[in-house]
Design an enzyme around this catalytic site. Sequence first.
Site: not given
Length: 724
Positions: A406, A466, A595, A623
């Site tokens: 992304r 990823h 998280r 993250h």
Amino acid sequence: MDGENIQDESGLGSDFDDDFDPLTGKDDPELPTNRYLDRELSWLAFNQRVLELAEDPLLPVLERANFLAIFSSNLDEFFMVRVAGLKRRILTGLAVPTNIGTAPQDALSDISAMAHVLQDRHARAFQDLVSPAMMAAGIHIATWDSLDEADHRSLRDYFSNQIFPVLMPLAVDPVHPFPYISGLSLNLAVRVRNSKTGKQEFARLKVPTMLPRFVRVDRREGFDNVRFIMLEDLIANHLGDLFPGMDILEHHVFRVTRNEDVEIEEDETENLIKALEKELLRRRFGPPIRLEITEDMDEVTLGLLVRELDVTEQEVYRLPAPLDLGGLFDLRVDRPDLRYVKHVPTTAVQLLAPEPNAEPDIFSSIARRDILLHHPYESFATSVQAFLEQAAADPDVLAIKQTLYRTSGDSPIVEALIAAAESGKQVLALVEIKARFDEQANISWARKLEKSGVHVVYGLVGLKTHCKLALVVRNENGVLRHYSHIGTGNYNPKTSRLYEDLGLLTADPQVGKDLTRLFNELSGYAIEKKFKRLLVAPLHLRRGLLKAINQETQAALDGKPSGIRIKVNSMVDEAIIDALYRASQARVPVEVWVRGICSLTPGLPGVSETIKVRSILGRYLEHSRIFSFHNGGDTQVYIGSADMMHRNLDRRVEALVRLVDPDHLTEIDGLFNRAMDDRTASWWLDNTGEWTRHHLDDSGKPLDDMQDRLMQQISRRVRPTGRR
């Protein structure tokens, strides 16, 4: 956690895991069958933690409004992907594995029950807590009825000039069938009566998304006392202009969520991009899976919507107005006093030039020693972005290879790759065009890269790429040297200011060789089964982690010191969880910092008594992924892109890199010490699956905010001589 596609990173996905083999989670007769917490309910519990931040009166009120918007955005994607996928599986008769052993339909009912409670609580939080707090601070969300005639005149002019021309009322009658309702659009259901014939009719009016959701009532008001009216409220009070000669009987706001998951059988298509573009077009017309209505909607209107949209009673959510609190993202108020104190990321100390006026040489800095970056406390722009920009401009750089999952469309990262290719360098961009809800954007800039001469590839069939990797090959006096970056977060300058992530910059030739082999595997046909400093999925990341966990278990059984510390976004994988249970049974201290989703149950007698699970949420989205093992005193620490989920371990290309610098190991140890400290504000998971917030001490004072503390700590790191 800013509402910008954060779910794919926090555990959402349409891919259910149907097949269990001995490696990925066979039943262990020595462990109880109910040892896993349900992943969907655990995700809803995560979103409840977000909601608790919105309800916290100690937080700045506009940040509380932002958390309400995040909750709404998160829940939208949860329904579009997870709930839609579960419903599809039920309707088509496909297997739906669940962690709690309930029937699929019961699981859907449990999700619906919890979602109903949370959505109502969310709406009440705005109505009863956040809106009054905003009002006390001088920000008023007014209703049409609360305004005076002067305000009405002003807003009528605004409506006539700026809103009326773009509205499109759609009648529903024998000539006009019920219109298509786009997913997540805000709509008015209007029932009117012909004043001449007395016949009642229905119409749908879409609230335009290109107009501001919050309309200023009076632009002359000061910055500390402003009023807004919701766009749908303003439109609803001018329906007479849209239906002249008709009596307005009822008008109510509603919103539809559709199944927007994307399914592509990659091994059955020759052109992945064309197949994906076709599937993206189909996504818009997925079946409805949630209908949100205002609590004042009459039964006649509701009956019509339920019938035409073909939703069940369970899928109807009756809520206090306003709907779609994700619109709070658009509340633009210049009130820094009502937000978190602004934080400017610092440049990593190792990347600063020794003299104030000297140009930093990133390659020299990396060559001296490995550099561990911690964003957003340390700047992404002056580290990772600068690394790639300098590589693009450096005549000694021969090649750049990078993965892109992304990034923003106007990203300086993309521009750097284009500049490098145009200057004659070999540039490879491995673009993951299947990144959920970023597919179209990724296709667009992938084509832009191709036109500039970048070699663009789309990874391996059946696997999402990823991992976050960049490799620069540089000619230094006739010797080729590798400079590498391995990160936990995307190459996205925008989200790098909101997401907490780690990244390693290194000139270690072994890492360079590992990445060279991995990129060759991703872009060509090479099959490399072993790496030196990397653990790579899907071939051996899971095996490597299980081996490390089992070594700690054996150490404890042998009476030796042991310990496991893991930080992830999601902990779902049964094989990993069971290995941690067995480690706990051997009395290994296990600390899990998660998280989002956590299917692991801590504190089960005889099973997980030594396991502690904590969660930290705040101004930044936690993250990073970290895996730390005591390893007989020679601590092994990995950072990387992989969560503990089946898809990450079995159906994605993921990479973890081992940290070797003693200072980096100490830094990671310090992060865990602070996160797991009872004096740090966090949520604690118990053996019933409940998360309890611990943010005040016994005297009612706030506990330590870890993110605030890190901002202070990192900004005070010693600068080189002459630098501040």
